[in-house]
Motif scaffolding. Structure first.
Motif, PDB file in Angstrom:
ATOM      1  N   GLY A  34      25.388   5.085  23.786  1.00 27.85           N
ATOM      2  CA  GLY A  34      25.696   5.777  22.410  1.00 27.85           C
ATOM      3  C   GLY A  34      25.989   5.027  21.266  1.00 27.85           C
ATOM      4  N   LEU A  35      25.293   4.036  21.127  1.00 22.22           N
ATOM      5  CA  LEU A  35      25.346   3.065  20.180  1.00 22.22           C
ATOM      6  C   LEU A  35      24.042   3.295  19.184  1.00 22.22           C
ATOM      7  CD1 LEU A  35      25.873  -0.241  21.999  1.00 22.22           C
ATOM      8  CD2 LEU A  35      27.600   1.215  20.772  1.00 22.22           C
ATOM      9  N   LEU A  36      23.027   4.254  19.280  1.00 22.23           N
ATOM     10  CA  LEU A  36      22.090   4.454  18.326  1.00 22.23           C
ATOM     11  C   LEU A  36      22.722   5.714  17.451  1.00 22.23           C
ATOM     12  CD1 LEU A  36      18.947   4.392  20.283  1.00 22.23           C
ATOM     13  CD2 LEU A  36      19.989   2.439  19.054  1.00 22.23           C
ATOM     14  N   LEU A  37      22.945   5.393  16.049  1.00 22.70           N
ATOM     15  CA  LEU A  37      23.476   6.194  15.159  1.00 22.70           C
ATOM     16  C   LEU A  37      22.700   6.880  14.116  1.00 22.70           C
ATOM     17  CD1 LEU A  37      26.743   3.948  14.303  1.00 22.70           C
ATOM     18  CD2 LEU A  37      26.514   5.628  16.257  1.00 22.70           C
ATOM     19  N   ASP A  38      22.842   8.032  13.595  1.00 17.62           N
ATOM     20  CA  ASP A  38      22.178   8.587  12.788  1.00 17.62           C
ATOM     21  C   ASP A  38      23.107   8.816  11.588  1.00 17.62           C
ATOM     22  OD1 ASP A  38      20.690  10.130  10.878  1.00 17.62           O
ATOM     23  OD2 ASP A  38      20.874  11.972  12.038  1.00 17.62           O
ATOM     24  N   GLY A  39      23.386   7.575  10.850  1.00 20.32           N
ATOM     25  CA  GLY A  39      24.572   7.827  10.146  1.00 20.32           C
ATOM     26  C   GLY A  39      24.509   8.593   8.883  1.00 20.32           C
ATOM     27  N   ASN A  40      23.159   8.842   8.340  1.00 19.91           N
ATOM     28  CA  ASN A  40      23.168   9.775   7.230  1.00 19.91           C
ATOM     29  C   ASN A  40      23.205  11.320   7.532  1.00 19.91           C
ATOM     30  OD1 ASN A  40      20.672   9.610   7.876  1.00 19.91           O
ATOM     31  ND2 ASN A  40      19.859   8.651   6.119  1.00 19.91           N
ATOM     32  N   VAL A  91       1.147  -1.245   0.006  1.00 19.68           N
ATOM     33  CA  VAL A  91       0.094   0.239   0.012  1.00 19.68           C
ATOM     34  C   VAL A  91       0.926   1.139  -0.083  1.00 19.68           C
ATOM     35  CG1 VAL A  91      -1.569   1.262   1.231  1.00 19.68           C
ATOM     36  CG2 VAL A  91      -1.807  -1.223   1.336  1.00 19.68           C
ATOM     37  N   ALA A  92       0.507   2.115  -0.898  1.00 16.89           N
ATOM     38  CA  ALA A  92       1.190   3.632  -0.857  1.00 16.89           C
ATOM     39  C   ALA A  92       1.353   4.150   0.290  1.00 16.89           C
ATOM     40  CB  ALA A  92       0.606   4.363  -1.983  1.00 16.89           C
ATOM     41  N   GLY A  93       2.350   4.593   0.699  1.00 17.62           N
ATOM     42  CA  GLY A  93       2.448   5.326   2.145  1.00 17.62           C
ATOM     43  C   GLY A  93       3.899   5.035   2.980  1.00 17.62           C
ATOM     44  N   ASP A  94       3.846   5.400   4.171  1.00 21.37           N
ATOM     45  CA  ASP A  94       4.869   5.184   4.937  1.00 21.37           C
ATOM     46  C   ASP A  94       5.257   3.670   5.328  1.00 21.37           C
ATOM     47  OD1 ASP A  94       2.741   5.043   6.895  1.00 21.37           O
ATOM     48  OD2 ASP A  94       3.653   6.526   8.112  1.00 21.37           O
ATOM     49  N   MET A  95       4.249   2.987   5.166  1.00 24.83           N
ATOM     50  CA  MET A  95       4.452   1.309   5.417  1.00 24.83           C
ATOM     51  C   MET A  95       4.858   0.586   4.083  1.00 24.83           C
ATOM     52  SD  MET A  95       4.289  -0.124   8.202  1.00 24.83           S
ATOM     53  CE  MET A  95       3.579  -1.879   7.807  1.00 24.83           C
ATOM     54  N   SER A  96       4.844   1.415   3.036  1.00 22.07           N
ATOM     55  CA  SER A  96       5.325   0.567   1.507  1.00 22.07           C
ATOM     56  C   SER A  96       6.642  -0.183   1.798  1.00 22.07           C
ATOM     57  CB  SER A  96       5.170   1.600   0.310  1.00 22.07           C
ATOM     58  OG  SER A  96       5.526   0.919  -0.694  1.00 22.07           O
ATOM     59  N   GLY A  97       6.639  -1.299   1.495  1.00 25.00           N
ATOM     60  CA  GLY A  97       7.958  -2.355   1.577  1.00 25.00           C
ATOM     61  C   GLY A  97       8.159  -2.500   3.028  1.00 25.00           C
ATOM     62  N   LYS A  98       7.278  -2.399   3.839  1.00 23.81           N
ATOM     63  CA  LYS A  98       7.569  -2.824   5.353  1.00 23.81           C
ATOM     64  C   LYS A  98       6.640  -3.722   6.048  1.00 23.81           C
ATOM     65  CE  LYS A  98       9.443   1.899   6.033  1.00 23.81           C
ATOM     66  NZ  LYS A  98       9.124   2.673   4.645  1.00 23.81           N
ATOM     67  N   THR A  99       7.248  -4.562   6.611  1.00 22.34           N
ATOM     68  CA  THR A  99       6.369  -5.460   7.431  1.00 22.34           C
ATOM     69  C   THR A  99       5.949  -4.878   8.751  1.00 22.34           C
ATOM     70  OG1 THR A  99       8.245  -6.637   8.420  1.00 22.34           O
ATOM     71  CG2 THR A  99       7.530  -7.664   6.377  1.00 22.34           C
ATOM     72  N   TYR A 100       6.595  -3.923   9.160  1.00 24.98           N
ATOM     73  CA  TYR A 100       6.283  -3.184  10.493  1.00 24.98           C
ATOM     74  C   TYR A 100       7.025  -1.925  10.640  1.00 24.98           C
ATOM     75  CZ  TYR A 100      10.458  -5.042  12.628  1.00 24.98           C
ATOM     76  OH  TYR A 100      11.809  -5.330  13.040  1.00 24.98           O
ATOM     77  N   MET A 101       6.586  -1.002  11.517  1.00 23.98           N
ATOM     78  CA  MET A 101       7.261   0.343  11.341  1.00 23.98           C
ATOM     79  C   MET A 101       6.693   0.915  13.053  1.00 23.98           C
ATOM     80  SD  MET A 101       6.801   3.702   9.236  1.00 23.98           S
ATOM     81  CE  MET A 101       4.961   4.032  10.082  1.00 23.98           C
ATOM     82  N   ILE A 102       7.955   1.120  13.571  1.00 25.24           N
ATOM     83  CA  ILE A 102       7.994   1.838  14.966  1.00 25.24           C
ATOM     84  C   ILE A 102       8.367   3.269  14.871  1.00 25.24           C
ATOM     85  CG2 ILE A 102       8.286   1.631  17.578  1.00 25.24           C
ATOM     86  CD1 ILE A 102       8.626  -1.539  16.913  1.00 25.24           C
ATOM     87  N   LYS A 103       7.669   4.141  15.376  1.00 27.86           N
ATOM     88  CA  LYS A 103       8.407   5.620  15.707  1.00 27.86           C
ATOM     89  C   LYS A 103       8.281   6.086  17.052  1.00 27.86           C
ATOM     90  CE  LYS A 103       6.884   7.413  10.993  1.00 27.86           C
ATOM     91  NZ  LYS A 103       6.098   8.174  10.210  1.00 27.86           N
ATOM     92  N   GLY A 104       9.164   7.145  17.502  1.00 27.91           N
ATOM     93  CA  GLY A 104       9.176   7.442  18.662  1.00 27.91           C
ATOM     94  C   GLY A 104      10.361   8.391  18.797  1.00 27.91           C
ATOM     95  N   THR A 105      10.753   8.637  20.212  1.00 30.19           N
ATOM     96  CA  THR A 105      11.724   9.494  20.574  1.00 30.19           C
ATOM     97  C   THR A 105      12.693   8.671  21.444  1.00 30.19           C
ATOM     98  OG1 THR A 105      10.618  10.874  22.058  1.00 30.19           O
ATOM     99  CG2 THR A 105      10.621  11.501  19.699  1.00 30.19           C
ATOM    100  N   ILE A 106      13.960   9.005  21.587  1.00 31.95           N
ATOM    101  CA  ILE A 106      14.817   8.722  22.476  1.00 31.95           C
ATOM    102  C   ILE A 106      15.735   9.826  22.791  1.00 31.95           C
ATOM    103  CG2 ILE A 106      16.475   7.549  21.009  1.00 31.95           C
ATOM    104  CD1 ILE A 106      15.712   6.373  24.438  1.00 31.95           C
TER     105      ILE A 106
END
Length: 240
Positions: free
Chosen positions: A198-204, A128-143
């Motif tokens: 410190g192991l969660l990276l924003d590589g791009n 389905v077109a949208g933020d879930m396209s090509g994904k089996t699951y998706m989790i969003k949040g903040t840390i």
């Protein structure tokens, strides 16, 4: 007299049909994302300290569902109709939508009376077109005040049983409600630990920590770990 006889026979037939016991039952399948802090989806968004992970969105895509009969059940042995029941999706669920109930209905199906050994859920990539396209699951949040996005592009099939092995799943001309409950506590604890190390990276450098089974931000290993936790923390329950 002849008309009276015909009406009497019809009434007898209707009465006979109405007294015939049902050989089927209705099963309603639901899904919920829960945490030990409470029973509503909003509790998954709460954080006791700034360093705690906050999950704000959680979507899954179920491609198919199979209710498997117990091979030792007598109905399975004597009646060829008492075979596995399969539902074909996709069933795309937004489990933390604040406008929907905690336990969201996936599907409701009429199945033969029998004992069922397990339920298989196949999680597939959404088309389905949208933020879930090509994904089996998706989790969003903040840390730690930083946005994160967790997702997988891998299909997986899960065999689900009740967490309590003393329970079984039997349909006997009754309505049954079953719930896939996905515990979020282990995921939030894992994210909190990794962030503090410190192991969660924003590589791009796009401002979002992307954790996936595909190597986007350099977090692929963590993505596989989160996927394993998600699978291990998914169980069946007979309560909402």
């Amino acid at each position: 007299m002849k008309n009276f006889s015909i009406l009497a026979l019809l009434a007898l037939a209707v009465s006979s049909c109405s007294n015939t016991p049902s050989t089927n039952g209705n099963v309603t399948l639901k899904a919920a994302a829960v945490s030990s802090t409470g029973t509503t989806s909003l509790t998954a968004r709460m954080a006791s300290t700034p360093s705690t992970a906050i999950i704000t969105d959680f979507k899954i895509n179920i491609g198919s569902i199979k209710l498997e009969t117990d091979m030792n059940d007598m109905m399975h042995k004597t009646d060829s109709l008492h075979e596995d029941t399969k539902l074909v999706g996709p069933f795309l669920l937004d489990l933390l939508d604040p406008n929907k109930p905690l336990s969201q209905v996936i599907a409701s199906v009429n199945v033969p009376n029998a004992k069922y050994s397990e339920i298989r859920f196949k999680f597939e990539k959404s088309i389905v077109a949208g933020d879930m396209s090509g994904k089996t699951y998706m989790i969003k949040g903040t840390i730690n005040g930083k946005d994160f996005l967790i997702w997988s592009d891998k299909d997986v099939e899960l065999k689900m049983h009740f967490a309590d092995p003393a329970k079984d799943f039997t349909v006997n001309s009754n309505d049954t409600s079953l719930n896939i409950k996905i515990q979020l506590d282990a995921i939030m604890a894992k994210l909190t630990t990794l962030a503090n190390q410190g192991l969660l990276l924003d590589g791009n450098g796009d401002g979002v920590i992307e954790i996936s089974t595909s190597n986007v931000d350099g977090n692929q290993v963590i993505g596989e770990q989160i996927r394993a936790i998600l699978e291990n923390e998914s169980h069946l329950d007979d309560k909402d």
